[in-house]
Design an enzyme around this catalytic site. Structure first.
Site, PDB file in Angstrom:
ATOM      1  N   GLU A 256      13.495   1.188 -10.940  1.00 61.90           N
ATOM      2  CA  GLU A 256      13.311   2.201 -11.990  1.00 61.90           C
ATOM      3  C   GLU A 256      13.293   3.644 -11.477  1.00 61.90           C
ATOM      4  O   GLU A 256      13.671   4.562 -12.184  1.00 61.90           O
ATOM      5  CB  GLU A 256      12.023   1.925 -12.779  1.00 61.90           C
ATOM      6  CG  GLU A 256      10.762   2.027 -11.938  1.00 61.90           C
ATOM      7  CD  GLU A 256       9.480   1.822 -12.738  1.00 61.90           C
ATOM      8  OE1 GLU A 256       8.556   1.232 -12.188  1.00 61.90           O
ATOM      9  OE2 GLU A 256       9.430   2.247 -13.898  1.00 61.90           O
TER      10      GLU A 256
ATOM     11  N   ILE B 210       1.989  -3.421  -8.132  1.00 65.59           N
ATOM     12  CA  ILE B 210       3.100  -4.377  -8.192  1.00 65.59           C
ATOM     13  C   ILE B 210       4.283  -3.830  -7.404  1.00 65.59           C
ATOM     14  O   ILE B 210       5.104  -4.565  -6.884  1.00 65.59           O
ATOM     15  CB  ILE B 210       3.462  -4.688  -9.664  1.00 65.59           C
ATOM     16  CG1 ILE B 210       4.245  -5.994  -9.757  1.00 65.59           C
ATOM     17  CG2 ILE B 210       4.225  -3.544 -10.297  1.00 65.59           C
ATOM     18  CD1 ILE B 210       4.372  -6.543 -11.153  1.00 65.59           C
ATOM     19  N   ASP B 211       4.344  -2.494  -7.290  1.00 63.22           N
ATOM     20  CA  ASP B 211       5.454  -1.859  -6.569  1.00 63.22           C
ATOM     21  C   ASP B 211       5.331  -2.017  -5.050  1.00 63.22           C
ATOM     22  O   ASP B 211       6.260  -1.677  -4.328  1.00 63.22           O
ATOM     23  CB  ASP B 211       5.509  -0.355  -6.890  1.00 63.22           C
ATOM     24  CG  ASP B 211       5.788  -0.080  -8.356  1.00 63.22           C
ATOM     25  OD1 ASP B 211       6.130  -1.038  -9.080  1.00 63.22           O
ATOM     26  OD2 ASP B 211       5.670   1.089  -8.780  1.00 63.22           O
TER      27      ASP B 211
ATOM     28  N   ASP C 103      -2.898   3.672  -6.764  1.00 65.54           N
ATOM     29  CA  ASP C 103      -3.245   4.891  -6.026  1.00 65.54           C
ATOM     30  C   ASP C 103      -4.088   5.836  -6.868  1.00 65.54           C
ATOM     31  O   ASP C 103      -5.072   6.406  -6.385  1.00 65.54           O
ATOM     32  CB  ASP C 103      -1.977   5.583  -5.512  1.00 65.54           C
ATOM     33  CG  ASP C 103      -0.996   5.909  -6.609  1.00 65.54           C
ATOM     34  OD1 ASP C 103      -1.084   5.284  -7.680  1.00 65.54           O
ATOM     35  OD2 ASP C 103      -0.139   6.790  -6.411  1.00 65.54           O
TER      36      ASP C 103
END
Ligand SMILES: Nc1ncnc2c1ncn2[C@@H]1O[C@H](COP(=O)(O)OP(=O)(O)OP(=O)(O)O)[C@@H](O)[C@H]1O
Ligand SMILES: O=P(O)(O)OC[C@H]1O[C@](O)(CO)[C@@H](O)[C@@H]1O
Ligand SMILES: [Mg+2]
Length: 518
Positions: free
Chosen positions: A317, A217-218, A188
């Protein structure tokens, strides 16, 4: 940036809305066009319909009620009949920014190969080390031979970095080198930077395309259903979960804690948990939890250990950051200005150990595994490799023809039900403004809850709030995601001040924000 008012919106019958992407002709008139060289490519000669109809669009939502309007659509990605660059005119560059992600090298490889093999363009430069590489490092010439094997390696052969986005220096470098296609791969933050670069290119009236390829990756970039590297991350996470399970199973009252990535969204944790079936508790940022008392985490851990003798916890996380924040006031940022998160995995492990140490009657053995960088560093798996290829090819098609303009922010809508993938071009504004998050009132999260048998950590008064929210939603809330998150966070902070710890969290606001019904 950040306002939807700049977006090109076209409306049609029955509530059809096209969120279009900008075009180079928006600011450069009388652009010359050329026939797409693909039509002379033997590999594609047998394909019946290799050019996408310019008016083809893809709906944002696959499921639409028969009585509702047609809704938002995006331009379908793919090769067009005409292109706006002659082969020898193309001078492309590729840059990778932000954190690593499996598949970066595959995307680089396929951009280079598509430019060379499909469009006959053979001037492609790699920018070394992220945005700052534009003005502080030498470029790397990229050829199909040079990139031939790179998809087998993790990371990015170009290097990456955070910070260092200096608009004028970057656009000077693009202009001075005569670059006219800028491929920007990143999350982003990177795409916000790409939007700024595009605006400056437009302001200067340069004939150059900025094409963004969203990397996360999230899996938290808006619009796209699945980002490249995500599948690999979920697969790779299984090794850590398996290890935690083996350790936990082999000890009396064994507890395995695994921390997985996901700053603001718990997609990796959720999918890795669902895939594994060995996980007893999954904690994500979207679903607040509490430790002590009835219905709390400690109670559940104790229950699971009594029933099963061991348990595995997966924690994203970004989960429980409000809880850790109560005992730590340090707030640091990375070079790009992203807030550095507290280590929830370590914190939670310590809390669980301390709780059972106090109890004495139930000694536990806890092992904490943090596989974050081991997961991020692997090469992409075959499914992601294919996906990266489609992304890269669509992006080049977009740059060459359809939207030789803004961040032909190339995203995809993943219609898995049809076993096919539809690529779309999306205005970068869409990506810049919102994050995708796990919707905890959606079926997927319910599937997870029923698979792990974990509590939802919702209290009766939360349920009342949910019902209220539903009523509000019926009255067509227009609250935006950002407003909701801001409101939600404000309320959380207030609760900490008032009560010293989180009592109830109006999660409904997040759901409203995503425009979903319950
Ligand atoms: N608002 C912004 N305007 C211009 N440039 C930005 C902006 N936000 C971030 N950038 C630049 O984009 C690059 C990458 O940003 P960032 O470190 O946030 O990673 P990202 O692309 O979001 O990926 P990740 O998902 O790994 O965090 C950095 O060089 C940063 O300076
Ligand atoms: O340690 P780094 O490289 O700054 O990045 C860590 C962050 O990057 C991400 O992997 C996203 O790219 C997040 O999940 C994580 O918080
Ligand atoms: Mg980011």
């Amino acid at each position: 940036m950040g306002s939807n008012s700049q977006m090109k919106i076209e409306k049609g019958d029955y509530g059809f809305v096209l969120e279009d992407v900008p075009h180079l002709s928006d600011y450069i008139p009388d652009l010359k066009t050329y026939p797409n060289p693909m039509r002379f490519n033997p590999a594609y000669s047998v394909v019946k319909q290799y050019f996408i109809d310019d008016d083809d669009t893809v709906p944002e939502k696959v499921v639409v009620n028969k009585n509702s309007s047609r809704g938002v659509h995006f331009r379908r990605a793919g090769p067009r009949q005409k292109v706006y660059f002659a082969a020898d005119e193309v001078h492309a560059c590729i840059v990778t920014c932000g954190g690593l992600c499996p598949g970066l090298n595959t995307v680089i490889r396929e951009i280079v190969c598509t430019l060379y093999h499909i469009y006959g363009a053979n001037r492609v430069l790699g920018i070394d080390g992220g945005y700052r590489g534009f003005y502080s490092k030498n470029t790397i010439p990229l050829t199909p031979r040079f990139v031939n094997d790179i998809h087998k390696r993790g990371g990015t052969i170009l290097g990456s970095s955070r910070g260092g986005h200096e608009k004028s220096k970057i656009v000077d470098s693009i202009q001075d080198r005569g670059i006219n296609q800028v491929y920007i791969i990143g999350g982003d933050g990177t795409q916000k930077g790409a939007a700024v670069i595009y605006e400056e290119i437009k302001r200067r009236g340069i004939k150059a395309v900025v094409a963004g390829i969203p990397k996360t990756i999230d899996n938290d970039i808006a619009v796209i259903d699945r980002s490249f590297g995500f599948d690999t991350a979920v697969e790779e996470a299984q090794n850590a979960i398996n290890a935690a399970h083996v350790e936990a199973e082999s000890a009396e009252n064994g507890v395995g804690v695994v921390k997985l990535m996901g700053r603001y969204s718990g997609f990796i944790a959720m999918y890795a948990t669902l895939a594994s079936r060995d996980v007893d508790l999954c904690l994500i940022p979207e679903s607040p939890f509490y430790l002590e008392g009835e219905g709390g985490l400690f109670e559940y851990v104790e229950k699971r250990l009594k029933e099963n003798g061991h348990m595995v916890i997966v924690v994203a996380e970004g989960a429980g950051q409000e809880l850790v924040a109560q005992s730590s006031s340090i707030t640091a940022k990375d070079a790009s200005g992203n807030k550095l998160l507290f280590d929830i995995g370590m914190w939670l492990s310590d809390k669980i150990k301390a709780h059972f140490a106090k109890k004495k009657s139930m000694p536990i053995t806890l092992k904490y595994i943090d596989p974050t960088y081991m997961i991020r560093a692997v090469p992409s798996n075959p499914a992601d490799n294919i996906y990266c290829t489609l992304l890269a090819q669509s992006c080049v098609h977009g740059a060459m023809a359809v939207t030789p303009a803004l961040l032909a922010g190339l995203c995809m809508v993943d219609k898995l039900i049809f076993r096919s993938v539809l690529m779309v071009f999306v205005d970068m504004q869409r990506i810049v403004d919102h994050h995708n998050t796990v919707v905890i009132t959606d079926r997927m999260w319910a599937r997870l809850l029923s698979s792990t048998n974990q509590p939802s950590f919702l209290r009766p008064k939360d349920m009342i709030e949910f019902q209220k929210a539903e009523e509000q939603h019926q009255q067509q809330q227009t609250t935006t995601f950002n407003q909701c998150v801001v409101g939600w966070r404000k309320q959380q902070r207030q609760q900490f001040r008032n009560k010293g710890r989180l009592q109830s969290v109006p999660m409904f606001k997040l759901q409203l924000a995503n425009g979903l019904t319950f």
